[in-house]
Design a protein around this motif. Structure first.
Motif, short mmCIF file in Angstrom:
data_model
loop_
_atom_site.label_atom_id
_atom_site.label_comp_id
_atom_site.label_asym_id
_atom_site.label_seq_id
_atom_site.Cartn_x
_atom_site.Cartn_y
_atom_site.Cartn_z
N MET A 52 41.05 34.18 36.82
CA MET A 52 42.27 34.71 37.35
C MET A 52 43.22 33.55 37.60
SD MET A 52 41.78 36.05 41.32
CE MET A 52 40.01 36.19 41.15
N LYS A 53 44.48 33.82 37.46
CA LYS A 53 45.51 32.79 37.66
C LYS A 53 45.84 32.64 39.14
CE LYS A 53 45.93 32.14 33.28
NZ LYS A 53 44.57 32.01 32.84
N ILE A 54 46.53 31.55 39.47
CA ILE A 54 46.80 31.21 40.87
C ILE A 54 47.65 32.28 41.55
CG2 ILE A 54 48.83 29.78 40.40
CD1 ILE A 54 47.68 27.83 42.60
N GLY A 55 48.61 32.86 40.85
CA GLY A 55 49.45 33.90 41.44
C GLY A 55 48.65 35.14 41.81
N GLU A 56 47.72 35.51 40.96
CA GLU A 56 46.87 36.67 41.24
C GLU A 56 45.97 36.40 42.44
OE1 GLU A 56 43.52 39.51 39.09
OE2 GLU A 56 44.52 37.95 37.92
N LEU A 99 45.86 38.50 45.91
CA LEU A 99 44.61 39.10 46.39
C LEU A 99 44.24 38.67 47.80
CD1 LEU A 99 42.16 38.94 43.34
CD2 LEU A 99 42.95 41.00 44.52
N THR A 100 44.55 37.42 48.12
CA THR A 100 44.09 36.85 49.39
C THR A 100 45.18 36.77 50.45
OG1 THR A 100 44.58 34.61 48.63
CG2 THR A 100 42.34 35.46 48.23
N ARG A 144 39.18 33.37 51.26
CA ARG A 144 39.22 34.07 52.55
C ARG A 144 38.35 33.35 53.59
NH1 ARG A 144 38.90 38.75 49.07
NH2 ARG A 144 40.97 39.67 48.95
N GLN A 145 37.20 32.83 53.14
CA GLN A 145 36.35 32.06 54.06
C GLN A 145 37.08 30.81 54.54
OE1 GLN A 145 32.76 31.51 51.69
NE2 GLN A 145 31.62 32.70 53.18
N ILE A 146 37.69 30.10 53.60
CA ILE A 146 38.42 28.89 53.94
C ILE A 146 39.54 29.23 54.92
CG2 ILE A 146 39.98 27.11 53.04
CD1 ILE A 146 38.29 27.30 50.39
N ARG A 147 40.30 30.27 54.62
CA ARG A 147 41.42 30.68 55.49
C ARG A 147 40.90 31.00 56.90
NH1 ARG A 147 45.76 28.91 55.50
NH2 ARG A 147 46.46 29.47 57.53
#
Length: 138
Positions: A1-5, A9-10, A47-50
């Motif tokens: 998946m690309k960075i924008g996607e 998502l996140t 999500r874990q990092i965030r």
């Protein structure tokens, strides 16, 4: 998946994703065109990092503990120095304090909601009773 996607998502900005990459927290593949290509599951890692960042952990510590979040139970870290262990222990204590505070706040919110709902039901019942005893058409 690309960075924008991945960003969509996140809910994490593209700029933050690039920062995570610079810090060694995520490692996308690169396509022939140079575009970042993130593997399946990258959204969960982000999500874990965030979540860890929102808890106040610095990225240097996240980088060290990230492999252990979903890794095998027998995976052991390389022997860290005592200072690193102290820093991680201090971060954990800070998390514990935040968890206790959040738990108290949640309990207070629960108590407020319970009292407010009870008051609202009583008010509705009182209004319904008044409407039922009011004479109709005079």
């Amino acid at each position: 998946m690309k960075i924008g996607e991945l960003s969509r998502l996140t809910g994490v900005s593209v700029r933050a994703l690039r920062y995570y990459e610079e810090e060694g927290l995520i490692r996308p593949e690169r396509g022939g065109n140079g575009y970042r290509d993130y593997c399946d599951g990258a959204d969960e890692v982000v999500r874990q990092i965030r979540g860890l960042i929102e808890c106040g952990l610095p990225t240097r510590i996240i980088r060290d503990i990230l492999p252990y979040l979903d890794g095998p139970a027998d995976l052991l870290p390389q022997a860290p120095c005592a200072q690193m262990l102290d820093q991680v222990a201090a971060e954990r204590e800070q998390l514990d304090r935040r968890i206790r505070c959040l738990t108290r706040n949640r309990s207070a919110i629960d108590a407020y909601l319970s009292a407010a709902r009870t008051a609202a039901r009583a008010s509705q019942a009182s209004q319904a009773e008044e409407a039922a005893t009011r004479p109709t058409g005079a």
